[in-house]
Design a protein around this motif. Structure first.
Motif, PDB file in Angstrom:
ATOM      1  N   ASP A   1       0.851  -1.178   0.000  1.00  0.00           N
ATOM      2  CA  ASP A   1       0.000   0.000   0.000  1.00  0.00           C
ATOM      3  C   ASP A   1       0.898   1.243   0.000  1.00  0.00           C
ATOM      4  OD1 ASP A   1      -2.257   1.601   0.107  1.00  0.00           O
ATOM      5  OD2 ASP A   1      -2.412   1.481   2.283  1.00  0.00           O
ATOM      6  N   PRO A   2       1.342   1.675  -1.185  1.00  0.00           N
ATOM      7  CA  PRO A   2       2.285   2.790  -1.245  1.00  0.00           C
ATOM      8  C   PRO A   2       1.638   4.110  -0.838  1.00  0.00           C
ATOM      9  CG  PRO A   2       1.536   2.250  -3.445  1.00  0.00           C
ATOM     10  CD  PRO A   2       0.961   1.201  -2.514  1.00  0.00           C
ATOM     11  N   ALA A   3       2.446   4.979  -0.258  1.00  0.00           N
ATOM     12  CA  ALA A   3       2.004   6.331   0.083  1.00  0.00           C
ATOM     13  C   ALA A   3       2.284   7.211  -1.130  1.00  0.00           C
ATOM     14  CB  ALA A   3       2.748   6.838   1.310  1.00  0.00           C
ATOM     15  N   LEU A   4       1.310   7.298  -2.033  1.00  0.00           N
ATOM     16  CA  LEU A   4       1.511   8.016  -3.289  1.00  0.00           C
ATOM     17  C   LEU A   4       1.333   9.515  -3.106  1.00  0.00           C
ATOM     18  CD1 LEU A   4      -0.453   5.646  -5.687  1.00  0.00           C
ATOM     19  CD2 LEU A   4       2.014   5.733  -5.296  1.00  0.00           C
ATOM     20  N   VAL A   5       2.246  10.256  -3.717  1.00  0.00           N
ATOM     21  CA  VAL A   5       2.173  11.714  -3.724  1.00  0.00           C
ATOM     22  C   VAL A   5       2.545  12.199  -5.122  1.00  0.00           C
ATOM     23  CG1 VAL A   5       2.713  11.976  -1.268  1.00  0.00           C
ATOM     24  CG2 VAL A   5       4.560  11.998  -2.934  1.00  0.00           C
ATOM     25  N   GLU A   6       2.211  13.429  -5.400  1.00  0.00           N
ATOM     26  CA  GLU A   6       2.589  14.034  -6.663  1.00  0.00           C
ATOM     27  C   GLU A   6       4.029  14.530  -6.525  1.00  0.00           C
ATOM     28  OE1 GLU A   6       0.928  17.648  -9.400  1.00  0.00           O
ATOM     29  OE2 GLU A   6      -0.525  16.442  -8.273  1.00  0.00           O
ATOM     30  N   VAL A   7       4.879  14.162  -7.453  1.00  0.00           N
ATOM     31  CA  VAL A   7       6.297  14.503  -7.403  1.00  0.00           C
ATOM     32  C   VAL A   7       6.787  14.791  -8.825  1.00  0.00           C
ATOM     33  CG1 VAL A   7       7.032  12.086  -7.510  1.00  0.00           C
ATOM     34  CG2 VAL A   7       8.513  13.763  -6.443  1.00  0.00           C
ATOM     35  N   ASP A   8       7.847  15.559  -8.943  1.00  0.00           N
ATOM     36  CA  ASP A   8       8.422  15.888 -10.243  1.00  0.00           C
ATOM     37  C   ASP A   8       9.343  14.748 -10.695  1.00  0.00           C
ATOM     38  OD1 ASP A   8      10.955  17.333 -11.748  1.00  0.00           O
ATOM     39  OD2 ASP A   8       8.998  18.185 -12.303  1.00  0.00           O
ATOM     40  N   SER A   9       9.167  14.279 -11.921  1.00  0.00           N
ATOM     41  CA  SER A   9       9.945  13.149 -12.431  1.00  0.00           C
ATOM     42  C   SER A   9      11.439  13.468 -12.533  1.00  0.00           C
ATOM     43  CB  SER A   9       9.400  12.697 -13.782  1.00  0.00           C
ATOM     44  OG  SER A   9       9.430  13.762 -14.717  1.00  0.00           O
ATOM     45  N   LEU A  10      11.800  14.725 -12.806  1.00  0.00           N
ATOM     46  CA  LEU A  10      13.214  15.093 -12.869  1.00  0.00           C
ATOM     47  C   LEU A  10      13.847  14.997 -11.481  1.00  0.00           C
ATOM     48  CD1 LEU A  10      15.585  16.031 -14.581  1.00  0.00           C
ATOM     49  CD2 LEU A  10      14.822  18.395 -14.235  1.00  0.00           C
ATOM     50  N   GLU A  11      13.118  15.393 -10.449  1.00  0.00           N
ATOM     51  CA  GLU A  11      13.630  15.268  -9.083  1.00  0.00           C
ATOM     52  C   GLU A  11      13.803  13.797  -8.700  1.00  0.00           C
ATOM     53  OE1 GLU A  11      14.906  17.642  -7.118  1.00  0.00           O
ATOM     54  OE2 GLU A  11      14.577  18.852  -8.921  1.00  0.00           O
ATOM     55  N   LEU A  12      12.859  12.949  -9.119  1.00  0.00           N
ATOM     56  CA  LEU A  12      13.000  11.505  -8.876  1.00  0.00           C
ATOM     57  C   LEU A  12      14.268  10.972  -9.535  1.00  0.00           C
ATOM     58  CD1 LEU A  12       9.451   9.941  -9.350  1.00  0.00           C
ATOM     59  CD2 LEU A  12      10.857   9.880  -7.298  1.00  0.00           C
ATOM     60  N   ALA A  13      14.493  11.384 -10.781  1.00  0.00           N
ATOM     61  CA  ALA A  13      15.674  10.925 -11.513  1.00  0.00           C
ATOM     62  C   ALA A  13      16.958  11.384 -10.830  1.00  0.00           C
ATOM     63  CB  ALA A  13      15.618  11.427 -12.950  1.00  0.00           C
ATOM     64  N   ARG A  14      16.974  12.619 -10.381  1.00  0.00           N
ATOM     65  CA  ARG A  14      18.165  13.134  -9.686  1.00  0.00           C
ATOM     66  C   ARG A  14      18.412  12.371  -8.387  1.00  0.00           C
ATOM     67  NH1 ARG A  14      16.651  19.262 -11.043  1.00  0.00           N
ATOM     68  NH2 ARG A  14      17.814  19.425 -13.008  1.00  0.00           N
ATOM     69  N   GLU A  15      17.341  12.072  -7.660  1.00  0.00           N
ATOM     70  CA  GLU A  15      17.474  11.304  -6.420  1.00  0.00           C
ATOM     71  C   GLU A  15      17.999   9.894  -6.729  1.00  0.00           C
ATOM     72  OE1 GLU A  15      17.542  10.296  -2.488  1.00  0.00           O
ATOM     73  OE2 GLU A  15      17.227  12.290  -3.334  1.00  0.00           O
ATOM     74  N   ALA A  16      17.493   9.290  -7.789  1.00  0.00           N
ATOM     75  CA  ALA A  16      17.962   7.958  -8.187  1.00  0.00           C
ATOM     76  C   ALA A  16      19.447   7.984  -8.517  1.00  0.00           C
ATOM     77  CB  ALA A  16      17.160   7.448  -9.385  1.00  0.00           C
ATOM     78  N   ALA A  17      19.886   9.015  -9.215  1.00  0.00           N
ATOM     79  CA  ALA A  17      21.283   9.126  -9.624  1.00  0.00           C
ATOM     80  C   ALA A  17      22.201   9.393  -8.439  1.00  0.00           C
ATOM     81  CB  ALA A  17      21.435  10.225 -10.664  1.00  0.00           C
ATOM     82  N   SER A  18      21.693  10.039  -7.396  1.00  0.00           N
ATOM     83  CA  SER A  18      22.545  10.381  -6.256  1.00  0.00           C
ATOM     84  C   SER A  18      23.101   9.141  -5.559  1.00  0.00           C
ATOM     85  CB  SER A  18      21.783  11.256  -5.263  1.00  0.00           C
ATOM     86  OG  SER A  18      20.808  10.508  -4.576  1.00  0.00           O
ATOM     87  N   ASP A  19      22.398   8.030  -5.633  1.00  0.00           N
ATOM     88  CA  ASP A  19      22.889   6.783  -5.035  1.00  0.00           C
ATOM     89  C   ASP A  19      24.046   6.171  -5.821  1.00  0.00           C
ATOM     90  OD1 ASP A  19      21.028   6.892  -3.033  1.00  0.00           O
ATOM     91  OD2 ASP A  19      19.698   5.386  -3.902  1.00  0.00           O
ATOM     92  N   LEU A  20      24.184   6.551  -7.085  1.00  0.00           N
ATOM     93  CA  LEU A  20      25.151   5.889  -7.961  1.00  0.00           C
ATOM     94  C   LEU A  20      26.347   6.760  -8.315  1.00  0.00           C
ATOM     95  CD1 LEU A  20      22.574   4.112 -10.259  1.00  0.00           C
ATOM     96  CD2 LEU A  20      23.869   3.133  -8.386  1.00  0.00           C
ATOM     97  N   GLU A  21      26.495   7.868  -7.625  1.00  0.00           N
ATOM     98  CA  GLU A  21      27.625   8.772  -7.775  1.00  0.00           C
ATOM     99  C   GLU A  21      27.832   9.172  -9.228  1.00  0.00           C
ATOM    100  OE1 GLU A  21      30.669   6.557  -5.837  1.00  0.00           O
ATOM    101  OE2 GLU A  21      29.633   6.639  -3.915  1.00  0.00           O
TER     102      GLU A  21
END
Length: 193
Positions: free
Chosen positions: A74-94
């Motif tokens: 049961d995910p806690a869905l919110v409206e978010v910017d896809s570019l911010e998601l991508a940047r957050e994803a990339a931050s884990d991979l240096e």
């Protein structure tokens, strides 16, 4: 409860139960890390802490797949910017992911979605034998490239060789996202709000 749901539930319970002894190991690693120890022992303590973090992440991924399989996600869905998601994803991979493009509002559970995209990018590099990928954002669509042909099955969770990729695919599909390979590109369509 059928056999598959029973097995998924057992996995979920095991993931939960393994967290307690893992927390003890991590806690004592933290305590020892604050002590004045010789350099070699300090390095060993850091390896213990890094290993416990990796095990915790694997347990999180396994538990997520078990919850999805048993219909308890049961995910806690919110409206978010896809570019911010991508940047957050990339931050884990240096340095291994370069992000570009233009975002749009999507419906997601931000931390878990960023982690899933990160896992897919990591699988694309690891199984494609490449050092880095690009993550291009086009509104609600994310593109990871290059996706080498030998890595596509692993990244899509069809060739079961990496838990991170499997859990990422299961998670994104549970959110209503689409995943598709187009040549040397993995296209992830995130759901609109």
């Amino acid at each position: 409860m059928d056999d598959e749901q029973r097995f998924a539930r057992i996995v979920s319970i095991a993931c939960h139960d393994l967290r307690t002894p893992l927390a003890v190991i991590y806690g004592f690693g933290q305590t020892l890390g604050r002590s004045k120890l010789p350099e070699t022992e300090t390095r060993y303590i850091e390896m213990i802490r890094a290993g416990t973090n990796q095990i915790t992440e694997l347990l999180d991924e396994l538990a997520l797949v078990a919850r999805i399989e048993t219909g308890r996600y049961d995910p806690a869905l919110v409206e978010v910017d896809s570019l911010e998601l991508a940047r957050e994803a990339a931050s884990d991979l240096e340095e291994r992911v370069e992000v570009s493009g233009e975002g749009a509002s999507v419906q997601a559970d931000p931390d878990a979605t960023a982690r899933s995209v990160s896992r897919l990018a990591k699988a694309a590099t690891r199984h494609g034998g490449i050092d880095s990928v690009t993550l291009i954002v086009r509104g609600s669509e994310l593109e990871i490239s290059p996706l080498k042909r030998n890595a596509a099955g692993v990244v899509l969770g069809e060739d079961l060789r990496e838990l991170g990729a499997v859990s990422a695919v299961e998670h994104l599909r549970a959110l209503g996202a689409t995943l598709e390979v187009d040549g040397e590109r993995l296209l992830i369509g995130l759901p609109a709000p």
